[in-house]
Scaffold this active site. Sequence first.
Site, short mmCIF file in Angstrom:
data_model
loop_
_atom_site.label_atom_id
_atom_site.label_comp_id
_atom_site.label_asym_id
_atom_site.label_seq_id
_atom_site.Cartn_x
_atom_site.Cartn_y
_atom_site.Cartn_z
N SER A 226 -88.39 -25.19 0.52
CA SER A 226 -87.68 -26.32 1.11
C SER A 226 -87.50 -27.44 0.09
CB SER A 226 -88.42 -26.84 2.35
OG SER A 226 -89.70 -27.37 2.00
N GLU B 136 -88.72 -13.46 0.24
CA GLU B 136 -89.09 -13.43 1.65
C GLU B 136 -88.18 -12.51 2.45
OE1 GLU B 136 -91.05 -17.91 1.97
OE2 GLU B 136 -88.99 -17.59 2.63
N CYS C 174 -90.19 -13.71 7.38
CA CYS C 174 -89.46 -14.79 8.05
C CYS C 174 -89.44 -14.48 9.54
CB CYS C 174 -88.04 -14.93 7.51
SG CYS C 174 -87.08 -13.41 7.50
N LYS D 179 -65.22 13.40 -39.10
CA LYS D 179 -64.81 12.02 -38.88
C LYS D 179 -63.35 11.97 -38.47
CE LYS D 179 -65.13 7.53 -41.29
NZ LYS D 179 -65.64 6.88 -42.52
N CYS E 232 -68.82 6.15 -38.73
CA CYS E 232 -68.42 4.87 -39.32
C CYS E 232 -67.14 4.26 -38.74
CB CYS E 232 -68.32 5.01 -40.83
SG CYS E 232 -68.41 3.40 -41.67
N SER F 109 -90.97 -28.95 4.36
CA SER F 109 -92.36 -28.59 4.67
C SER F 109 -93.36 -29.11 3.65
CB SER F 109 -92.49 -27.07 4.74
OG SER F 109 -92.32 -26.50 3.46
N SER G 33 -71.14 2.04 -44.65
CA SER G 33 -70.90 0.61 -44.40
C SER G 33 -71.54 -0.31 -45.43
CB SER G 33 -71.38 0.23 -43.00
OG SER G 33 -70.89 -1.04 -42.64
N TYR H 205 -87.76 -13.98 12.90
CA TYR H 205 -86.42 -13.51 13.26
C TYR H 205 -85.78 -14.39 14.34
CZ TYR H 205 -82.70 -10.31 14.71
OH TYR H 205 -81.49 -9.76 15.01
N GLU I 186 -74.08 8.29 -42.82
CA GLU I 186 -72.85 9.02 -43.18
C GLU I 186 -72.98 9.58 -44.60
OE1 GLU I 186 -68.08 7.86 -43.56
OE2 GLU I 186 -69.62 6.30 -43.44
N LYS J 228 -83.68 -7.72 10.07
CA LYS J 228 -83.58 -9.16 9.84
C LYS J 228 -82.46 -9.48 8.85
CE LYS J 228 -88.50 -10.06 10.68
NZ LYS J 228 -89.74 -10.69 10.16
#
Length: 683
Positions: free
Chosen positions: A377, A489, A495, A123, A179, A372, A206, A497, A54, A640
């Site tokens: 899991s 996945e 996966c 401003k 500002c 598993s 500032s 279906y 500024e 899916k």
Amino acid sequence: MADRFYNLYSHDFARVAVGVPRCKVADPAFNASETIALAKQAAQGGAVLVAFPELGLSAYTCDDLFHQRALLDGCENALAVILEESKSIPIVLIVGLPLFVENALFNCAAVISAGQIHGVVPKSYLPNYGEFYEARQFSPADCANVSEVHLLGMRVPFGSSLLFEAENVPFLRFHVEICEDVWVPIPPSSFAALAGATVLVNLSASNVVVGKAGYRHQLVGQQSARCLSAYLYTSAGRGESTTDLAWDGQALIYENGELLAESERFMDQSHMIYADVDLERLARERMHQQTFAQSARCHAEAVARFSVVRFPVKLPSDEVLPLERKVERFPYVPADRRRRDERCNEVYSIQVQALVQRLSSSGISKVVVGVSGGLDSTHALLVCAKAMDKLGLPRTNILGYTMPGFATSDRTLLQAKRLMAIVGCTANEIDIRPSCIQMLNDLGHPYVSGQKQFDITFENVQAGERTSHLFRLANFNRAIVIGTGDLSELALGWCTYGVGDHMSHYNVNASVPKTLITHLVRWVAETEQIGTTGSDVLEDILNTEISPELVPGDASGEPAQRTENFIGPYELQDFNLYYTLRFGYRPSKVAFLALSAWKDRDSGEWPEDLYVARNQYDLAAIKRNLAIFLDRFFRQSQFKRSCIPNAPKVGSGGSLSPRGDWRAPSDSEATVWLNDLGGVPDQ
């Protein structure tokens, strides 16, 4: 596209800069020279826009000197010098200066490029409290009674409702405020954003006091987030008068609430920061968040006051201009350890709380889980254990079943048994091979006559038998089946279906990607969420090769199937999923981002000496795996996802529930995505 694939501007990024030049109070010539030097530096760095403080040409602390004709003339002369220099500097400059217009003095920002002044913004809000006395010298923007000014022989648009648009940079429309404008309850930039500005610029002076730097962060960060924009903030530094004040030269660049760059404060010399702003991301966030458009309609009168000044900008001619912005390799997993732990805690808590609610509302106190010995899991079982603890129910209400088939390895079977023992669930083992033989015999499959035909039917008979058992076990025990499949996945259709691992009564993992599940399991172990034991078996599970174990392995016990050999490495596919699902980016941009993320940052030039990650993901590997992802995601797998069970959404990265984030046709093609990827060079 291939010729400029390696250039960030080809992917709707724009490099922007914020400069903080050293200044001398009431010395416009010196201040102009420092401004020009930084502008040249920014242009050489590939930036398209640079903002300065500024009243940078005069310095902010001139006080009543602003009413001296010599100073005002000096600032205009300095502007003329910058204007002439801009003919050879390929960048847009935004500089601050006092300007006398129609019997009033305004605190202004001038937008300049290629020897043209595109507009001047006064401003709007003048602070006149505490140490500020701006109303003594200046008039606010709404006192102006003209929309054009004659400046350096040009007719120039003038006003606080100007937007500036780069004709040849998609989505780059910016607004300038000064500002105090951002410190008021409704900053002018809020309406500018509703009018289409994606980049908001604040020219500030500032002064600094204790705590103010942190508040600036909050102010700028929140404004950028609320406006779904980038926000560039610059303030005055070394050279401002220190009569009763001090100046720290803080510069900030935020994008949608995320800090991209910050300057070092209290520097003795001129300095500058850069950031590569993702303009497409901002535009897509606004498109996705429809309340943004609703807000624009609600404030139609304020939005209508804006006018757009359009002009071309000079872009870097380099074909190679890589991102300097850091792109995380694992967008679902924070790199910072503290934030990662916070993320894991929150995700785990969401999963647990959601399961607690489902059990409470259904009046069911038992769950069935197929265990598993693998990653997904394992995490589902850990969620179930914590849920039982919260409900005040014994963990024996978790009915865990490991179901070895034709290809189950000794390693995963032992891990499943050890895990169930440590969790304290009711552990069971059902050998599914006899029922699978019966099914294969009913089908007349060659396997029953001694032939080693390990086809998809052979695989899916096993997956189907496991799920069929789990559902009947749930019926028999008045329980629900907990699904274990993860987001990665689902995205890749990995996966079985229907009556397979695709189906359950409730899936706790369905919106958690594989890369995050890895960290969740480790975090549960490290923080002892389910007890003080079990870290050894969890570590073994984390180190186990990901495999469906549906085709018999070799004599040494090594799996014949390695999941990532079929569908690509999860770390890359999760990256592809995030930017495709969350932002809808073109495959070419996803590839560009992946190359930026997976490069070895210590190597040489790019792309001639391609950055190569630890896992050797050069551009060819990125393209190959992205093609797998695109075909599986868009063409092969939506049917899916169109009928998946309920599952808790855990993150803003999106889920694939047809009832939530992703509603897509089951019979789509992947052609347009693959065609776009085809335009990416192979190396």
